[in-house]
Motif scaffolding. Structure first.
Motif, PDB file in Angstrom:
ATOM      1  N   LEU A 132       1.647   9.797  -6.905  1.00  0.00           N
ATOM      2  CA  LEU A 132       0.446   9.090  -6.478  1.00  0.00           C
ATOM      3  C   LEU A 132       0.428   9.011  -4.959  1.00  0.00           C
ATOM      4  O   LEU A 132       1.373   8.509  -4.339  1.00  0.00           O
ATOM      5  CB  LEU A 132       0.433   7.670  -7.064  1.00  0.00           C
ATOM      6  CG  LEU A 132      -0.662   6.724  -6.536  1.00  0.00           C
ATOM      7  CD1 LEU A 132      -2.035   7.161  -7.044  1.00  0.00           C
ATOM      8  CD2 LEU A 132      -0.373   5.276  -6.940  1.00  0.00           C
ATOM      9  N   TYR A 133      -0.647   9.520  -4.361  1.00  0.00           N
ATOM     10  CA  TYR A 133      -0.851   9.395  -2.911  1.00  0.00           C
ATOM     11  C   TYR A 133      -1.915   8.335  -2.678  1.00  0.00           C
ATOM     12  O   TYR A 133      -3.012   8.419  -3.233  1.00  0.00           O
ATOM     13  CB  TYR A 133      -1.281  10.733  -2.319  1.00  0.00           C
ATOM     14  CG  TYR A 133      -0.175  11.772  -2.322  1.00  0.00           C
ATOM     15  CD1 TYR A 133       0.683  11.923  -1.226  1.00  0.00           C
ATOM     16  CD2 TYR A 133       0.016  12.611  -3.422  1.00  0.00           C
ATOM     17  CE1 TYR A 133       1.700  12.867  -1.235  1.00  0.00           C
ATOM     18  CE2 TYR A 133       1.027  13.557  -3.437  1.00  0.00           C
ATOM     19  CZ  TYR A 133       1.868  13.675  -2.338  1.00  0.00           C
ATOM     20  OH  TYR A 133       2.872  14.613  -2.355  1.00  0.00           O
ATOM     21  N   TYR A 134      -1.613   7.371  -1.843  1.00  0.00           N
ATOM     22  CA  TYR A 134      -2.517   6.243  -1.684  1.00  0.00           C
ATOM     23  C   TYR A 134      -2.334   5.619  -0.304  1.00  0.00           C
ATOM     24  O   TYR A 134      -1.408   5.966   0.449  1.00  0.00           O
ATOM     25  CB  TYR A 134      -2.272   5.203  -2.781  1.00  0.00           C
ATOM     26  CG  TYR A 134      -0.904   4.533  -2.756  1.00  0.00           C
ATOM     27  CD1 TYR A 134      -0.769   3.210  -2.341  1.00  0.00           C
ATOM     28  CD2 TYR A 134       0.247   5.215  -3.157  1.00  0.00           C
ATOM     29  CE1 TYR A 134       0.468   2.581  -2.327  1.00  0.00           C
ATOM     30  CE2 TYR A 134       1.486   4.604  -3.142  1.00  0.00           C
ATOM     31  CZ  TYR A 134       1.601   3.288  -2.721  1.00  0.00           C
ATOM     32  OH  TYR A 134       2.827   2.676  -2.711  1.00  0.00           O
ATOM     33  N   GLN A 135      -3.208   4.682   0.024  1.00  0.00           N
ATOM     34  CA  GLN A 135      -3.144   3.971   1.311  1.00  0.00           C
ATOM     35  C   GLN A 135      -2.167   2.819   1.190  1.00  0.00           C
ATOM     36  O   GLN A 135      -2.397   1.860   0.461  1.00  0.00           O
ATOM     37  CB  GLN A 135      -4.537   3.468   1.677  1.00  0.00           C
ATOM     38  CG  GLN A 135      -4.591   2.676   2.982  1.00  0.00           C
ATOM     39  CD  GLN A 135      -6.012   2.284   3.335  1.00  0.00           C
ATOM     40  OE1 GLN A 135      -6.883   3.138   3.468  1.00  0.00           O
ATOM     41  NE2 GLN A 135      -6.265   0.985   3.457  1.00  0.00           N
ATOM     42  N   TYR A 136      -1.064   2.932   1.891  1.00  0.00           N
ATOM     43  CA  TYR A 136      -0.014   1.908   1.839  1.00  0.00           C
ATOM     44  C   TYR A 136      -0.525   0.624   2.475  1.00  0.00           C
ATOM     45  O   TYR A 136      -1.210   0.633   3.496  1.00  0.00           O
ATOM     46  CB  TYR A 136       1.216   2.423   2.580  1.00  0.00           C
ATOM     47  CG  TYR A 136       2.531   1.884   2.088  1.00  0.00           C
ATOM     48  CD1 TYR A 136       3.142   2.446   0.982  1.00  0.00           C
ATOM     49  CD2 TYR A 136       3.168   0.835   2.737  1.00  0.00           C
ATOM     50  CE1 TYR A 136       4.374   1.976   0.529  1.00  0.00           C
ATOM     51  CE2 TYR A 136       4.387   0.360   2.299  1.00  0.00           C
ATOM     52  CZ  TYR A 136       4.984   0.932   1.188  1.00  0.00           C
ATOM     53  OH  TYR A 136       6.196   0.461   0.747  1.00  0.00           O
ATOM     54  N   ARG A 137      -0.161  -0.498   1.880  1.00  0.00           N
ATOM     55  CA  ARG A 137      -0.724  -1.790   2.291  1.00  0.00           C
ATOM     56  C   ARG A 137      -0.081  -2.324   3.585  1.00  0.00           C
ATOM     57  O   ARG A 137      -0.775  -2.704   4.526  1.00  0.00           O
ATOM     58  CB  ARG A 137      -0.546  -2.795   1.156  1.00  0.00           C
ATOM     59  CG  ARG A 137      -1.102  -4.183   1.422  1.00  0.00           C
ATOM     60  CD  ARG A 137      -1.082  -4.982   0.133  1.00  0.00           C
ATOM     61  NE  ARG A 137      -1.536  -6.359   0.312  1.00  0.00           N
ATOM     62  CZ  ARG A 137      -0.761  -7.413   0.245  1.00  0.00           C
ATOM     63  NH1 ARG A 137       0.537  -7.262   0.016  1.00  0.00           N
ATOM     64  NH2 ARG A 137      -1.255  -8.625   0.383  1.00  0.00           N
ATOM     65  N   SER A 138       1.237  -2.356   3.604  1.00  0.00           N
ATOM     66  CA  SER A 138       1.920  -2.912   4.768  1.00  0.00           C
ATOM     67  C   SER A 138       3.274  -2.217   4.942  1.00  0.00           C
ATOM     68  O   SER A 138       4.135  -2.330   4.053  1.00  0.00           O
ATOM     69  CB  SER A 138       2.117  -4.415   4.608  1.00  0.00           C
ATOM     70  OG  SER A 138       2.748  -4.959   5.736  1.00  0.00           O
ATOM     71  N   PRO A 139       3.417  -1.427   6.021  1.00  0.00           N
ATOM     72  CA  PRO A 139       2.469  -1.229   7.113  1.00  0.00           C
ATOM     73  C   PRO A 139       1.308  -0.318   6.701  1.00  0.00           C
ATOM     74  O   PRO A 139       1.389   0.367   5.682  1.00  0.00           O
ATOM     75  CB  PRO A 139       3.318  -0.564   8.194  1.00  0.00           C
ATOM     76  CG  PRO A 139       4.328   0.222   7.408  1.00  0.00           C
ATOM     77  CD  PRO A 139       4.652  -0.630   6.215  1.00  0.00           C
ATOM     78  N   PHE A 140       0.253  -0.316   7.524  1.00  0.00           N
ATOM     79  CA  PHE A 140      -0.879   0.570   7.287  1.00  0.00           C
ATOM     80  C   PHE A 140      -0.410   2.009   7.484  1.00  0.00           C
ATOM     81  O   PHE A 140      -0.044   2.414   8.592  1.00  0.00           O
ATOM     82  CB  PHE A 140      -2.008   0.222   8.259  1.00  0.00           C
ATOM     83  CG  PHE A 140      -3.175   1.167   8.204  1.00  0.00           C
ATOM     84  CD1 PHE A 140      -3.963   1.256   7.062  1.00  0.00           C
ATOM     85  CD2 PHE A 140      -3.489   1.954   9.296  1.00  0.00           C
ATOM     86  CE1 PHE A 140      -5.041   2.127   7.008  1.00  0.00           C
ATOM     87  CE2 PHE A 140      -4.564   2.825   9.256  1.00  0.00           C
ATOM     88  CZ  PHE A 140      -5.341   2.905   8.107  1.00  0.00           C
ATOM     89  N   ALA A 141      -0.387   2.770   6.386  1.00  0.00           N
ATOM     90  CA  ALA A 141       0.221   4.092   6.452  1.00  0.00           C
ATOM     91  C   ALA A 141      -0.183   4.919   5.238  1.00  0.00           C
ATOM     92  O   ALA A 141      -0.747   4.403   4.275  1.00  0.00           O
ATOM     93  CB  ALA A 141       1.755   3.964   6.492  1.00  0.00           C
ATOM     94  N   MET A 142       0.124   6.223   5.304  1.00  0.00           N
ATOM     95  CA  MET A 142       0.039   7.057   4.106  1.00  0.00           C
ATOM     96  C   MET A 142       1.179   6.664   3.179  1.00  0.00           C
ATOM     97  O   MET A 142       2.320   6.511   3.621  1.00  0.00           O
ATOM     98  CB  MET A 142       0.200   8.550   4.448  1.00  0.00           C
ATOM     99  CG  MET A 142      -0.831   9.132   5.360  1.00  0.00           C
ATOM    100  SD  MET A 142      -0.666  10.962   5.456  1.00  0.00           S
ATOM    101  CE  MET A 142       0.997  11.152   6.117  1.00  0.00           C
TER     102      MET A 142
END
Length: 420
Positions: free
Chosen positions: A253-263
């Motif tokens: 699963l590729y997604y927008q990481y919450r913290s830190p803001f990242a891939m």
């Protein structure tokens, strides 16, 4: 028109696919636009298309019909040889395409059925030779449709001609319209043995905390989960994400990481998370329909992509190609389209397609950026929305469909392509 049976026609470039329409079913090869369905990917030109000719089979059957004296065991044996050769060639084509399309299983079934008919005719009823002639003719016509155009499309480039009507499967796995945020679809590059795997992730807000897998489409519809992965468990770790801009590729699963803001990526085989910060990427710009859609992943025939915005780009979309091994952006293209006017985006064959809302019933692809030519274009390809509000839109190269999560519903679209 020559009767070469799978002059499958088109020798596409190394990362190109051509889907001439939408597969209606394994029985019918005509899509909703009235076209034949052919998935074409030819990594080389070694496939012996010139040998695939059913006209000899039809001619042999006509000889058998011409009189009882021509009705001999040898002719039936020759028919069997022709059918076996045809099956071998279909197998070679399937291998060269590296395809799991249902169209091939349909062909194998028809070949087996015709072999049975030959046996029955030889053993029981000479007068029914017309039956086998008709069956051969049907198969011949079906495969001829896949020629569609015998022009030389070597090094052909494709684009979207139009998008079909939305096909609504059902409400999400929770059977609740309150789960407005999420996504669903198939693995864009499935691991061996998981070609039929589907996934779903849905929430009542934009927080991403779990993803559920289903072993096939039937299990998805029946809500019989194969496995559920929690990205947040008992406060021991927090791998959650935000937004509805994820894809699944090679069971990851590729997604927008919450913290830190990242891939972010989560390997569902090993339950291993990884994240990588994109230098200068901004969390201030999202799509028109939904908040927190700052990093948008996409997958196509050529690999894994991401769109985002930087402070330097003044709110315009930046497109990046991801190195899947190092999980870093290896190449970047700057577009001129302002992200907050955009509703979503996806990739096909190295071309970025960007959408916007026209009205409550209509969406439009209005902008493209071709990374193969470093060229942007403004276009107009309208398509129908199931409901006004949607948050997830992505193309899947395994079946050449566009998947949408629309107000809690599973929706997909078939595409008709054109050669450009």
């Amino acid at each position: 028109m020559d009767l070469l049976l799978f002059v499958l026609l088109l020798v596409a470039p190394a990362h190109s696919w051509l889907r001439i329409g939408a597969l209606a079913s394994v029985e019918g090869s005509v899509g909703e636009f009235g076209q034949c369905v052919c998935n074409v990917f030819l990594p080389d030109t070694s496939f012996p298309a010139d040998r695939m000719d059913l006209s000899n089979l039809t001619a042999r059957v006509e000889i058998l019909e011409s009189g009882p004296d021509k009705y001999i065991k040898l002719d039936f044996e020759l028919l069997r040889i022709e059918l076996r050769e045809f099956e071998v060639l279909v197998t070679q084509l399937k291998a060269s395409l590296n395809s799991s399309s249902p169209a091939f299983e349909s062909l194998y079934t028809e070949i087996r059925n015709m072999s049975l008919i030959v046996d029955q005719l030889e053993n029981y009823d000479r007068s029914n030779l017309e039956v086998i002639r008709i069956e051969f003719a049907k198969l011949q016509r079906k495969l001829e449709k896949c020629q569609d155009d015998q022009d030389d499309f070597s090094n052909a480039e494709i684009g979207i001609l139009r998008i079909g009507k939305p096909i609504i499967n059902q409400l999400n796995a929770y059977l609740s319209a309150s789960y407005k945020y999420g996504g669903w679809g198939k693995d864009s590059k499935p691991l061996p043995g998981s070609e039929n795997m589907y996934w779903y992730s849905g929430y009542s807000d934009t927080l991403v905390s779990r993803i559920t897998q289903y072993s096939d489409y039937y299990k998805l519809i029946m809500r019989q989960a194969f496995r559920t992965h929690e990205l947040y468990v008992y406060n021991r770790y927090d791998w959650r994400g935000t937004g509805n801009n994820y894809v699944v590729r090679e069971n990851t699963l590729y997604y927008q990481y919450r913290s830190p803001f990242a891939m972010g990526k989560f390997n569902m085989t090993s339950a291993t998370p990884t994240y990588k910060v994109i230098p200068k990427a901004s969390a201030q710009f999202s799509y028109h329909y939904s908040a927190n859609q700052n990093l948008d992943f996409a997958a196509d025939e050529s690999g894994l992509w991401i769109t985002y915005v930087t402070e330097e780009s003044n709110g315009t979309l930046v497109l990046g190609k991801i190195n899947e091994q190092s999980f870093e952006i290896k190449e970047v293209w700057q577009t001129s389209v302002f992200k907050q006017s955009v509703t979503n985006a996806f990739m096909i064959c190295g071309v970025l397609y960007v959408t916007r809302s026209v009205d409550t019933e209509t969406e439009e692809i209005f902008y493209t950026y071709d990374t193969n030519k470093n060229k942007e274009s403004y276009v107009s390809i309208p398509f129908e929305k199931f409901q006004d509000f949607y948050v997830y839109l992505d193309y899947n190269p395994t079946d050449q469909r566009i998947y949408m999560f629309n107000n809690g519903y599973y929706v997909y679209y078939n595409i008709k392509f054109k050669v450009v």
